[in-house]
Design a protein around this motif. Structure first.
Motif, PDB file in Angstrom:
ATOM      1  N   GLU A 228      -1.244   8.589  -3.979  1.00 21.69           N
ATOM      2  CA  GLU A 228      -1.470   7.302  -3.335  1.00 21.69           C
ATOM      3  C   GLU A 228      -2.967   7.096  -3.155  1.00 21.69           C
ATOM      4  O   GLU A 228      -3.695   8.031  -2.839  1.00 21.69           O
ATOM      5  CB  GLU A 228      -0.757   7.235  -1.983  1.00 21.69           C
ATOM      6  CG  GLU A 228      -1.122   8.341  -1.017  1.00 21.69           C
ATOM      7  CD  GLU A 228      -0.273   8.335   0.241  1.00 21.69           C
ATOM      8  OE1 GLU A 228       0.831   7.738   0.215  1.00 21.69           O
ATOM      9  OE2 GLU A 228      -0.705   8.926   1.247  1.00 21.69           O
ATOM     10  N   PRO A 229      -3.457   5.869  -3.373  1.00 24.03           N
ATOM     11  CA  PRO A 229      -4.896   5.628  -3.256  1.00 24.03           C
ATOM     12  C   PRO A 229      -5.390   5.796  -1.832  1.00 24.03           C
ATOM     13  O   PRO A 229      -4.665   5.553  -0.870  1.00 24.03           O
ATOM     14  CB  PRO A 229      -5.059   4.179  -3.732  1.00 24.03           C
ATOM     15  CG  PRO A 229      -3.716   3.562  -3.554  1.00 24.03           C
ATOM     16  CD  PRO A 229      -2.705   4.658  -3.741  1.00 24.03           C
ATOM     17  N   VAL A 230      -6.645   6.234  -1.719  1.00 27.26           N
ATOM     18  CA  VAL A 230      -7.294   6.415  -0.421  1.00 27.26           C
ATOM     19  C   VAL A 230      -8.475   5.456  -0.340  1.00 27.26           C
ATOM     20  O   VAL A 230      -9.280   5.373  -1.264  1.00 27.26           O
ATOM     21  CB  VAL A 230      -7.787   7.869  -0.248  1.00 27.26           C
ATOM     22  CG1 VAL A 230      -8.526   8.037   1.078  1.00 27.26           C
ATOM     23  CG2 VAL A 230      -6.626   8.847  -0.348  1.00 27.26           C
ATOM     24  N   ASP A 231      -8.569   4.728   0.759  1.00 28.77           N
ATOM     25  CA  ASP A 231      -9.686   3.800   0.936  1.00 28.77           C
ATOM     26  C   ASP A 231     -11.002   4.571   1.063  1.00 28.77           C
ATOM     27  O   ASP A 231     -11.031   5.674   1.628  1.00 28.77           O
ATOM     28  CB  ASP A 231      -9.491   2.952   2.187  1.00 28.77           C
ATOM     29  CG  ASP A 231      -8.335   1.970   2.049  1.00 28.77           C
ATOM     30  OD1 ASP A 231      -8.031   1.577   0.908  1.00 28.77           O
ATOM     31  OD2 ASP A 231      -7.745   1.610   3.087  1.00 28.77           O
ATOM     32  N   PRO A 232     -12.098   4.008   0.554  1.00 23.66           N
ATOM     33  CA  PRO A 232     -13.408   4.667   0.708  1.00 23.66           C
ATOM     34  C   PRO A 232     -13.753   4.861   2.171  1.00 23.66           C
ATOM     35  O   PRO A 232     -13.418   4.029   3.020  1.00 23.66           O
ATOM     36  CB  PRO A 232     -14.378   3.685   0.035  1.00 23.66           C
ATOM     37  CG  PRO A 232     -13.530   2.841  -0.869  1.00 23.66           C
ATOM     38  CD  PRO A 232     -12.200   2.737  -0.193  1.00 23.66           C
ATOM     39  N   ASP A 233     -14.428   5.959   2.463  1.00 26.29           N
ATOM     40  CA  ASP A 233     -14.863   6.230   3.841  1.00 26.29           C
ATOM     41  C   ASP A 233     -16.098   5.423   4.212  1.00 26.29           C
ATOM     42  O   ASP A 233     -16.361   5.196   5.398  1.00 26.29           O
ATOM     43  CB  ASP A 233     -15.169   7.721   4.022  1.00 26.29           C
ATOM     44  CG  ASP A 233     -13.904   8.557   4.161  1.00 26.29           C
ATOM     45  OD1 ASP A 233     -12.865   8.002   4.556  1.00 26.29           O
ATOM     46  OD2 ASP A 233     -13.963   9.773   3.869  1.00 26.29           O
ATOM     47  N   TYR A 234     -16.878   4.996   3.212  1.00 28.43           N
ATOM     48  CA  TYR A 234     -18.134   4.301   3.482  1.00 28.43           C
ATOM     49  C   TYR A 234     -18.587   3.573   2.227  1.00 28.43           C
ATOM     50  O   TYR A 234     -18.141   3.882   1.109  1.00 28.43           O
ATOM     51  CB  TYR A 234     -19.216   5.290   3.926  1.00 28.43           C
ATOM     52  CG  TYR A 234     -19.429   6.446   2.957  1.00 28.43           C
ATOM     53  CD1 TYR A 234     -20.306   6.340   1.884  1.00 28.43           C
ATOM     54  CD2 TYR A 234     -18.704   7.630   3.102  1.00 28.43           C
ATOM     55  CE1 TYR A 234     -20.474   7.384   0.987  1.00 28.43           C
ATOM     56  CE2 TYR A 234     -18.858   8.679   2.219  1.00 28.43           C
ATOM     57  CZ  TYR A 234     -19.753   8.547   1.160  1.00 28.43           C
ATOM     58  OH  TYR A 234     -19.902   9.582   0.266  1.00 28.43           O
ATOM     59  N   PHE A 235     -19.452   2.580   2.404  1.00 29.16           N
ATOM     60  CA  PHE A 235     -20.019   1.859   1.266  1.00 29.16           C
ATOM     61  C   PHE A 235     -20.861   2.829   0.435  1.00 29.16           C
ATOM     62  O   PHE A 235     -21.690   3.554   0.962  1.00 29.16           O
ATOM     63  CB  PHE A 235     -20.902   0.699   1.753  1.00 29.16           C
ATOM     64  CG  PHE A 235     -21.565  -0.041   0.619  1.00 29.16           C
ATOM     65  CD1 PHE A 235     -20.882  -1.019  -0.081  1.00 29.16           C
ATOM     66  CD2 PHE A 235     -22.878   0.254   0.241  1.00 29.16           C
ATOM     67  CE1 PHE A 235     -21.486  -1.686  -1.138  1.00 29.16           C
ATOM     68  CE2 PHE A 235     -23.484  -0.409  -0.815  1.00 29.16           C
ATOM     69  CZ  PHE A 235     -22.784  -1.385  -1.506  1.00 29.16           C
ATOM     70  N   GLY A 236     -20.615   2.831  -0.860  1.00 24.89           N
ATOM     71  CA  GLY A 236     -21.377   3.699  -1.741  1.00 24.89           C
ATOM     72  C   GLY A 236     -20.688   5.018  -2.044  1.00 24.89           C
ATOM     73  O   GLY A 236     -21.253   5.846  -2.765  1.00 24.89           O
ATOM     74  N   GLU A 237     -19.486   5.242  -1.494  1.00 24.21           N
ATOM     75  CA  GLU A 237     -18.770   6.473  -1.830  1.00 24.21           C
ATOM     76  C   GLU A 237     -18.502   6.497  -3.334  1.00 24.21           C
ATOM     77  O   GLU A 237     -17.932   5.552  -3.894  1.00 24.21           O
ATOM     78  CB  GLU A 237     -17.460   6.580  -1.053  1.00 24.21           C
ATOM     79  CG  GLU A 237     -16.731   7.873  -1.322  1.00 24.21           C
ATOM     80  CD  GLU A 237     -15.497   8.057  -0.461  1.00 24.21           C
ATOM     81  OE1 GLU A 237     -14.974   9.187  -0.428  1.00 24.21           O
ATOM     82  OE2 GLU A 237     -15.053   7.079   0.187  1.00 24.21           O
ATOM     83  N   VAL A 238     -18.909   7.562  -3.982  1.00 23.26           N
ATOM     84  CA  VAL A 238     -18.869   7.628  -5.441  1.00 23.26           C
ATOM     85  C   VAL A 238     -17.459   7.904  -5.958  1.00 23.26           C
ATOM     86  O   VAL A 238     -17.003   7.280  -6.917  1.00 23.26           O
ATOM     87  CB  VAL A 238     -19.854   8.706  -5.953  1.00 23.26           C
ATOM     88  CG1 VAL A 238     -19.635   8.969  -7.429  1.00 23.26           C
ATOM     89  CG2 VAL A 238     -21.293   8.257  -5.697  1.00 23.26           C
ATOM     90  N   ALA A 239     -16.759   8.855  -5.351  1.00 23.94           N
ATOM     91  CA  ALA A 239     -15.451   9.265  -5.874  1.00 23.94           C
ATOM     92  C   ALA A 239     -14.391   8.200  -5.613  1.00 23.94           C
ATOM     93  O   ALA A 239     -14.312   7.628  -4.531  1.00 23.94           O
ATOM     94  CB  ALA A 239     -15.028  10.580  -5.246  1.00 23.94           C
ATOM     95  N   LYS A 240     -13.568   7.943  -6.634  1.00 28.34           N
ATOM     96  CA  LYS A 240     -12.358   7.153  -6.466  1.00 28.34           C
ATOM     97  C   LYS A 240     -11.253   8.139  -6.103  1.00 28.34           C
ATOM     98  O   LYS A 240     -10.876   8.979  -6.904  1.00 28.34           O
ATOM     99  CB  LYS A 240     -12.052   6.390  -7.750  1.00 28.34           C
ATOM    100  CG  LYS A 240     -13.110   5.349  -8.092  1.00 28.34           C
ATOM    101  CD  LYS A 240     -12.819   4.700  -9.425  1.00 28.34           C
ATOM    102  CE  LYS A 240     -13.787   3.539  -9.696  1.00 28.34           C
ATOM    103  NZ  LYS A 240     -15.179   3.989  -9.850  1.00 28.34           N
ATOM    104  N   ARG A 241     -10.734   8.039  -4.878  1.00 31.07           N
ATOM    105  CA  ARG A 241      -9.901   9.099  -4.328  1.00 31.07           C
ATOM    106  C   ARG A 241      -8.423   8.705  -4.228  1.00 31.07           C
ATOM    107  O   ARG A 241      -8.085   7.540  -3.976  1.00 31.07           O
ATOM    108  CB  ARG A 241     -10.409   9.498  -2.934  1.00 31.07           C
ATOM    109  CG  ARG A 241     -11.788  10.133  -2.947  1.00 31.07           C
ATOM    110  CD  ARG A 241     -12.170  10.688  -1.596  1.00 31.07           C
ATOM    111  NE  ARG A 241     -12.309   9.637  -0.599  1.00 31.07           N
ATOM    112  CZ  ARG A 241     -11.701   9.632   0.577  1.00 31.07           C
ATOM    113  NH1 ARG A 241     -10.871  10.615   0.890  1.00 31.07           N
ATOM    114  NH2 ARG A 241     -11.908   8.655   1.433  1.00 31.07           N
ATOM    115  N   TYR A 242      -7.588   9.726  -4.400  1.00 33.23           N
ATOM    116  CA  TYR A 242      -6.144   9.598  -4.225  1.00 33.23           C
ATOM    117  C   TYR A 242      -5.671  10.795  -3.408  1.00 33.23           C
ATOM    118  O   TYR A 242      -6.303  11.845  -3.399  1.00 33.23           O
ATOM    119  CB  TYR A 242      -5.419   9.571  -5.573  1.00 33.23           C
ATOM    120  CG  TYR A 242      -5.797   8.381  -6.421  1.00 33.23           C
ATOM    121  CD1 TYR A 242      -4.974   7.264  -6.476  1.00 33.23           C
ATOM    122  CD2 TYR A 242      -6.992   8.363  -7.146  1.00 33.23           C
ATOM    123  CE1 TYR A 242      -5.320   6.154  -7.246  1.00 33.23           C
ATOM    124  CE2 TYR A 242      -7.347   7.266  -7.906  1.00 33.23           C
ATOM    125  CZ  TYR A 242      -6.518   6.161  -7.950  1.00 33.23           C
ATOM    126  OH  TYR A 242      -6.871   5.074  -8.701  1.00 33.23           O
TER     127      TYR A 242
END
Length: 338
Positions: A228-242
């Protein structure tokens, strides 16, 4: 120093600073320090060409005053720099700095992990590109198996450090290791970052055909795991996380080739030889080492850095073509550490 927040010409704030503390490594990884180039006769930088810890601390304080919240120490292999925990301790005392990380091959963590945690280090990113001893030895160029790295992973966890595993995926080399690495990291509660093979530097023989994209890796994972996708923790977070559904373990993708993130890049870099870079793919640095050694004030340095950042317009991954790759001088990973 009163904190201010500077933004470049594309409205990208400065929030993240990578500092390469040394240009050598105990591996000769073909991704960034191929053995045919960085062999036993290669001449590395003398000590006086490196920024001193006092110089790094001074610059770090200034960068934090300009909005930097995160610092990551890199190399080469940063744990080869003598008394590195002392530098971490100096940085941890900077008011306003929220996070200090370290990128390492992990081999020396059994010796240093506890000291680094006590000094203020928050987390480590450990490079591990295969779980097969023979293949991993081929990749690192020293025939070192996975055992020392895995010991380093356990040492970091036992010391209380956050741990992420970095895996650069290259077609025809280790692309079949994608699923075994996911299984290993999930079973050991480790965050995993798949990194697309990048055209950094001029010595690794990069070809687009060698890139395994995020889409290809995700398809493999999705056949075996619910993600499931995870929202970025902050502006500029590089990794696209799941996240693996039902767990707090995530897997991320660094997609600088297939899905560029230039528009949200908030990162600046200090190289091992004291150059300031505003893009990983830009070989044109700014000689901040000579500048700070010319008896300038902190205000002078603030003006110097602000001017560089305000006029930054790097968008290499957005505009990457065969021509730009051929005609653009690029920085070697051994100097900048990713």
């Amino acid at each position: 120093m009163k904190q201010t927040h500077i933004k470049d010409s594309l409205n990208r704030p400065l929030r993240d600073l990578r500092i390469s503390v040394i240009d050598r490594c105990n591996f000769r990884c073909q991704y960034c320090m191929p053995a045919e180039i960085f062999g036993p006769d290669f001449v590395f930088l003398p000590k006086n060409e490196l920024l001193s810890y006092e110089e790094i601390e001074r610059l770090a304080r200034i960068f934090v005053g300009l909005g930097v919240e995160k610092i990551r120490l890199t190399g080469g292999e940063p744990l080869l720099r003598r008394e590195l925990p002392l530098l971490v301790e100096k940085l941890s005392q900077i008011e306003g700095l929220e996070d200090i990380g370290l990128t390492t091959n992990g081999v020396l963590l059994p010796k240093f992990a506890t000291q680094l945690k006590a000094a203020g280090l928050k987390r480590v990113n450990i490079s591990l590109d295969s779980l097969k001893d023979e293949l991993f030895g081929e990749i690192n160029g020293r025939n070192v198996g996975t055992g020392p790295v895995i010991k380093g992973i356990h040492a970091a966890k036992e010391a209380g450090l956050g741990v992420k595993i970095n895996m650069v995926v290259k077609k025809g080399l280790n692309h079949e290791e994608v699923l075994p690495m996911a299984k290993f990291c999930k079973e050991n509660s480790l965050q995993l970052r798949y990194i697309e093979y990048m055209d950094v530097g001029d010595t690794n023989g990069w070809k687009m055909d060698d890139v395994v994209t995020k889409k290809e890796i995700f398809q493999q994972l999705n056949e075996h795991y619910d993600l499931e996708p995870v929202d970025p923790d902050y502006f500029g977070e590089v990794a696209k996380r799941y996240r693996y559904t039902g767990t707090d373990i995530d897997v991320g993708f660094i997609t600088s080739v297939s899905e560029s993130f230039c528009s949200s890049c908030t990162r600046s870099r200090l190289s091992a030889n004291g150059q300031l870079y505003t893009c990983l793919f830009n070989g044109e640095g700014h000689d901040i080492k000579s500048f700070i050694r010319s008896n300038v004030s902190d205000d002078d340095i603030v003006g110097y850095v602000t001017d560089i950042w305000n006029h930054r317009n790097d968008r290499y991954s957005d505009v990457r073509t065969d021509e730009t790759r051929k005609n653009r001088k690029k920085l070697e990973m051994s100097y900048i550490g990713g």
